[in-house]
Design a protein around this motif. Structure first.
Motif, short mmCIF file in Angstrom:
data_model
loop_
_atom_site.label_atom_id
_atom_site.label_comp_id
_atom_site.label_asym_id
_atom_site.label_seq_id
_atom_site.Cartn_x
_atom_site.Cartn_y
_atom_site.Cartn_z
N GLY A 85 0.82 -1.34 -0.01
CA GLY A 85 0.08 0.00 0.16
C GLY A 85 1.05 1.13 -0.01
N GLY A 86 0.21 2.33 0.15
CA GLY A 86 1.09 3.40 0.08
C GLY A 86 1.65 3.89 -1.09
N ILE A 180 5.61 -1.98 5.71
CA ILE A 180 6.58 -3.07 5.15
C ILE A 180 6.19 -4.39 5.90
N LEU A 181 5.95 -4.26 7.19
CA LEU A 181 6.00 -5.62 7.86
C LEU A 181 4.71 -6.44 7.87
N GLY A 182 3.45 -5.60 7.31
CA GLY A 182 2.48 -6.34 7.12
C GLY A 182 2.33 -7.50 6.04
N PRO A 183 2.88 -7.19 4.94
CA PRO A 183 2.99 -8.45 3.93
C PRO A 183 3.99 -9.53 4.56
N THR A 202 12.77 -0.42 -0.92
CA THR A 202 11.87 -1.43 0.07
C THR A 202 11.65 -2.65 -0.49
N ALA A 203 11.29 -2.90 -1.87
CA ALA A 203 11.35 -4.15 -2.33
C ALA A 203 12.66 -4.80 -2.13
N LYS A 204 13.75 -4.37 -2.19
CA LYS A 204 14.97 -5.10 -1.83
C LYS A 204 15.05 -5.60 -0.59
N LYS A 205 14.58 -4.55 0.37
CA LYS A 205 14.64 -5.02 1.81
C LYS A 205 13.71 -5.96 2.07
N MET A 206 12.75 -6.09 1.62
CA MET A 206 11.71 -7.13 1.74
C MET A 206 12.30 -8.58 1.32
#
Length: 345
Positions: A85-86, A180-183, A202-206
């Motif tokens: 989201g966001g 970030i944590l939700g998914p 963020t995609a890289k961190k996830m």
């Protein structure tokens, strides 16, 4: 010696990163209701200003998973597809639509979601408007999944400790690391995921966090147009996790799989009622080409992530067949009827 929460706040205010132990302690104190709303808000803001590390976020996810209500089902090949989201894009509910295309292709789906936070219509809102009952508890979700191969897990029912965080999140009215944590805290602990992120970093961190947490197959994606989905209006950056983490992202162009480029306006949704209508139109083969294409594209990545096939072209064929055969539409009908029956007891 444990550092107090105040000492942790002092540390992040100096833009110093937390150790895994400090990050776990901070999250544990928050999730057990031991910290005031004001201190939680200070922590969220401090972390955002400093920038969260993969070590910190991995520790936060582990603590959240440890206090979640577990959904105990066979997760083999089961996939979750969702976004942070966001992205403020105003698109229709693409991953919710894709969920039924994936299920129609014979892939189990364990989707974790919520009401709308940053958009006009979250996955919960659309499913409810379609007549399904998304507000199910643990045993009901397990029954629904075992009957249909699909489930929707409404986040507040499985993360009750999040009630301690909501006042601070509401007061801040901005994106925090909880987006970030939700998914990453799927209650069924799925091993296959597609996660859309609001930016490439963020995609890289996830994907690194998923790698730390023994996920088997995953894609994290961010489109060049800003969407937290695989886009048909632009190229997308895609990080992939198999048995090991591939280094950097791959730039994916939808043209490579035969999809035409479209413009952002063709993907816009509206409120839950409009988005529910678009979802039904896609599954019934009555939507615009642009609406079908983006739902189909995101579904095929989820089919691939499930590891039922290791080929994107074959995954596309499965997604196309799911819609054209009517199986995707049947899965929606089944989901609505069974969730109603289970909720009625």
């Amino acid at each position: 010696m444990n550092k107090s929460f105040t000492e942790i706040l002092e540390k992040i205010s100096m833009h110093d990163h937390l150790t895994d132990h400090e990050a776990s302690l901070a999250m544990k104190l928050i999730l057990h209701g031991d910290i005031s709303d004001e201190e939680i808000a200070a922590f969220l803001l401090g972390m955002r200003m400093k920038g969260e590390t993969v070590v910190e976020l991995t520790s936060f996810v582990q603590e959240m998973r440890s206090v979640a209500v577990p959904v105990e089902v066979d997760t083999k090949h089961a996939v979750d597809l969702c976004g942070t989201g966001g992205d403020k894009s105003g698109t229709f509910n693409i991953s919710t639509t894709a969920m039924f295309i994936v299920a129609g292709a014979g892939v189990p789906v364990l989707k974790h979601g919520n009401r709308s936070v940053s958009s006009k219509s979250g996955s919960y809102d659309v499913l409810e408007l379609l007549g399904a009952v998304p507000n199910l508890q643990k045993k009901q979700v397990e029954e629904l999944f075992n009957k249909t191969g699909m489930a929707f897990m409404f986040a507040p029912n499985f993360h009750p400790a999040m009630k301690y965080v909501m006042p601070a999140r509401r007061a801040l009215k901005m994106r925090t690391f909880f987006n970030i944590l939700g998914p990453l805290v799927n209650p069924a602990n799925v091993k296959c995921q597609v996660i859309g992120a609001f930016n490439k970093e963020t995609a890289k961190k996830m994907i690194q966090i998923l790698g730390n947490l023994h996920t088997e197959n995953a894609y994290t994606v961010n489109a060049h147009d800003g969407l937290d989905e695989v886009s048909t209006t632009s190229q997308s950056e895609i990080f992939e996790l198999k048995t090991h983490l591939s280094g950097d992202s791959v730039t994916f162009d939808p043209i490579s799989l035969g999809y035409e480029k479209t413009d952002h306006n063709s993907l816009l949704g509206g409120d839950a009622k409009q988005n529910a209508q678009i979802l039904m139109n896609v599954l019934e083969g009555k939507s615009t080409k642009a609406q079908r294409d983006i739902a189909e594209l995101n579904a095929l990545f989820a089919i691939r992530a499930s590891n039922i096939t290791d080929d994107l072209e074959e995954a596309k064929e499965m997604a196309v067949r799911s819609i054209d055969s009517g199986e995707a539409g049947k899965k929606l009908d089944q989901f609505i009827k069974e969730s109603q029956a289970i909720a009625a007891g």
